[in-house]
Motif scaffolding. Structure first.
Motif, mmCIF file in Angstrom:
data_model
loop_
_atom_site.group_PDB
_atom_site.id
_atom_site.type_symbol
_atom_site.label_atom_id
_atom_site.label_comp_id
_atom_site.label_asym_id
_atom_site.label_seq_id
_atom_site.Cartn_x
_atom_site.Cartn_y
_atom_site.Cartn_z
ATOM 1 N N VAL A 53 -28.566 0.567 20.434
ATOM 2 C CA VAL A 53 -28.961 1.096 21.738
ATOM 3 C C VAL A 53 -27.794 1.876 22.320
ATOM 4 C CG1 VAL A 53 -29.895 0.557 24.006
ATOM 5 C CG2 VAL A 53 -30.384 -0.945 22.073
ATOM 6 N N ILE A 100 -34.753 -3.694 18.221
ATOM 7 C CA ILE A 100 -33.331 -3.462 18.455
ATOM 8 C C ILE A 100 -32.464 -4.321 17.536
ATOM 9 C CG2 ILE A 100 -31.521 -3.649 20.231
ATOM 10 C CD1 ILE A 100 -33.838 -3.375 22.311
ATOM 11 N N LEU A 147 -29.291 -0.602 27.253
ATOM 12 C CA LEU A 147 -30.725 -0.854 27.372
ATOM 13 C C LEU A 147 -31.141 -0.846 28.838
ATOM 14 C CD1 LEU A 147 -33.425 -1.528 26.077
ATOM 15 C CD2 LEU A 147 -32.735 -3.938 26.033
ATOM 16 N N LEU A 180 -39.658 -5.725 24.248
ATOM 17 C CA LEU A 180 -38.285 -5.671 23.761
ATOM 18 C C LEU A 180 -38.062 -6.760 22.717
ATOM 19 C CD1 LEU A 180 -36.559 -5.353 27.259
ATOM 20 C CD2 LEU A 180 -37.163 -3.477 25.701
#
Length: 478
Positions: free
Chosen positions: A242, A296, A328, A346
């Protein structure tokens, strides 16, 4: 001593048993993220043998086979399918403690009525028994989906995909809803060697010339429209690291031109391109009411020698440990400031991030949409008893697990739906344990409703897949 894989498997209290068997067990499955082939679903692909159904493309199994000293010839190489199965059978007893031991035997029992524990001694008999079933009726790709009580499947598709087989399945009226998922990773990977060629393919798919960054965004938007017309309601991004950098479209236009001129980009330029493009896409998703998924902290293709030999997605990935909170947060905040933060899920591959994600999700709830920002289910290396439990405990401690949208397969295998059973059993065991400790009331109506929501109803409400038919109907009448 409990019996292995009996009806009370993973259920360690009477409350857990009641919650699972009375409320969770028979619910339909919404598999909102997987890597199944829509072509194989449409063709109701039949499997010549258990190796083809079980071991082809399954890098979970490949990794432990390598760890067990199995040569690559018997994993991805030119050994026969039977030799590969025998090598897997040799490995299975070594996987005790790994969820693969559970999944292997759940799949053998649920789909093939094989009660024996797979090992070298009985591998030949199980090979014959399962293969005989696979040659009969009712063991094609669609059959496994239907037998698993699946209601909706969302595949993972590149923006340039024609979605031909999704259309064919819809036109044919297959009983299970099979929808596309928009995965534009290649469009954001500007430093990759294939990027320039990919942009050419994107131009062809969108029927629009791409000579500038603005053209590039226009082409992506055309493909988002096309996917939407085909019932797509979900996007997905592999955000391995990220990063966020403030930028402008004019600045990214220069970066885009620089890449096409053959000049290398700096790390800052790369981040600016990805940031601006992802925000553009986030706005597009929000306008259409899509859900955005961010996967992620994966560290991919770590073994250069084997990557060059076998390519990606072959079992040489790991968890990344990048700090994700600040970048993020900035990404979500930028979308929120522009009133463009859509429903978002997420996921992090690193369980260290569980609390970070749960707290970030709580920072961007809107007070109108239940569970708008989701802490996604345990993923990939966390598809374990420990991983699923830790994710649910972090979510329940900080957010509202009652609004959790539950499990997905994230799989390329048509036999992976037992993972939903595994998840539901663990969920019921966690809640049952709270009751046993006096941390939750013994109220089956209250807790059973909670189990039903997490296992099925929340996902149904969150994604509203019935809208897919509405968008397709509108596209035909306009």
């Amino acid at each position: 001593m409990k019996v292995f894989l009996d009806d009370q498997f993973l259920l360690n209290s009477q409350t857990a048993e009641k919650l699972y068997h009375e409320f969770a067990k028979d619910l339909p499955i919404i598999d909102y993220h997987c890597h199944l082939s829509p072509k194989e679903i449409y063709e109701n692909k039949s499997f010549q043998n258990i190796t083809e159904a079980w071991l082809y493309g399954d890098h979970y199994k490949w990794r432990v086979m390598r760890a067990n000293g199995i040569p690559e010839t018997h994993i991805t190489g030119d050994a026969s399918d039977k030799e590969k199965f025998l090598a897997w059978a040799k490995t299975v007893p070594m996987t005790i403690g790994n969820p693969l031991y559970h999944w292997t035997h759940l799949e053998l029992r649920r789909y093939f009525d094989v009660e024996e524990l797979l090992n070298e001694e009985n591998a030949e008999l199980i090979w014959q028994k399962v293969n005989e079933k696979l040659q009969g009726d009712g063991f094609g790709a669609r059959d496994f989906i239907v037998k698993s009580n699946v209601e909706t499947v969302v595949t993972t598709d590149d923006p340039i995909d024609s979605l031909l087989y999704h259309q064919k399945l819809r036109d044919e009226g297959f009983s299970v809803q099979v929808l596309p998922g928009f995965r534009p990773d290649k469009a954001l990977d500007i430093t990759n060697d294939f990027f320039v060629e990919y942009v050419r393919q994107l131009a062809k798919a969108s029927a629009t010339p791409i000579q500038s960054y603005q053209d590039f965004l226009k082409a992506l938007n055309i493909r988002v429209d096309f996917f939407h017309e085909q019932g797509c309601l979900i996007s997905d991004h592999a955000i391995n690291e990220v990063a966020f950098e403030e930028t402008t479209e004019e600045e990214v236009e220069v970066i885009f031109d620089k890449r096409f001129s053959g000049h290398p980009l700096t790390e800052e330029e790369t981040i600016k391109f990805k940031t601006h493009t992802l925000i553009f896409l986030g706005k597009a998703y929000c306008e259409r009411g899509w859900v955005m998924q961010l996967h992620i902290n994966a560290l991919r293709n770590n073994n250069t020698k084997m990557f060059e030999q076998l390519g990606p997605d072959t079992g040489y990935d790991a968890m990344n440990d990048q700090d994700i909170a600040k970048p993020l947060c900035r990404l979500l905040d930028q979308l929120e400031r522009e009133d463009a933060l859509t429903k978002t899920i997420l996921y992090s591959l690193n369980p260290r991030d569980n609390v970070v994600i749960s707290t970030l999700a709580g920072s961007f709830q809107d007070g109108k949409t239940p569970g708008k920002i989701q802490h996604g289910t345990a993923w990939w290396f966390n598809d374990t008893k420990q991983g699923m439990t830790e994710q649910m405990m972090a979510l329940s401690s900080i957010g509202l697990i009652s609004r959790f949208i539950g499990m997905l397969t994230d799989s390329r295998s048509f036999l992976s739906y037992t993972r939903h059973e595994y998840f539901r059993r663990l969920l019921c065991d966690i809640i049952g344990d709270w009751v046993e400790k006096g941390e939750a009331p013994y109220d089956l109506s209250l807790l059973g409703g909670m189990v039903k929501r997490i296992s099925y109803e929340n996902a149904k409400q969150y994604f509203q897949f019935e809208r897919a038919g509405q968008s397709m109907h509108r596209s035909k009448t306009t």
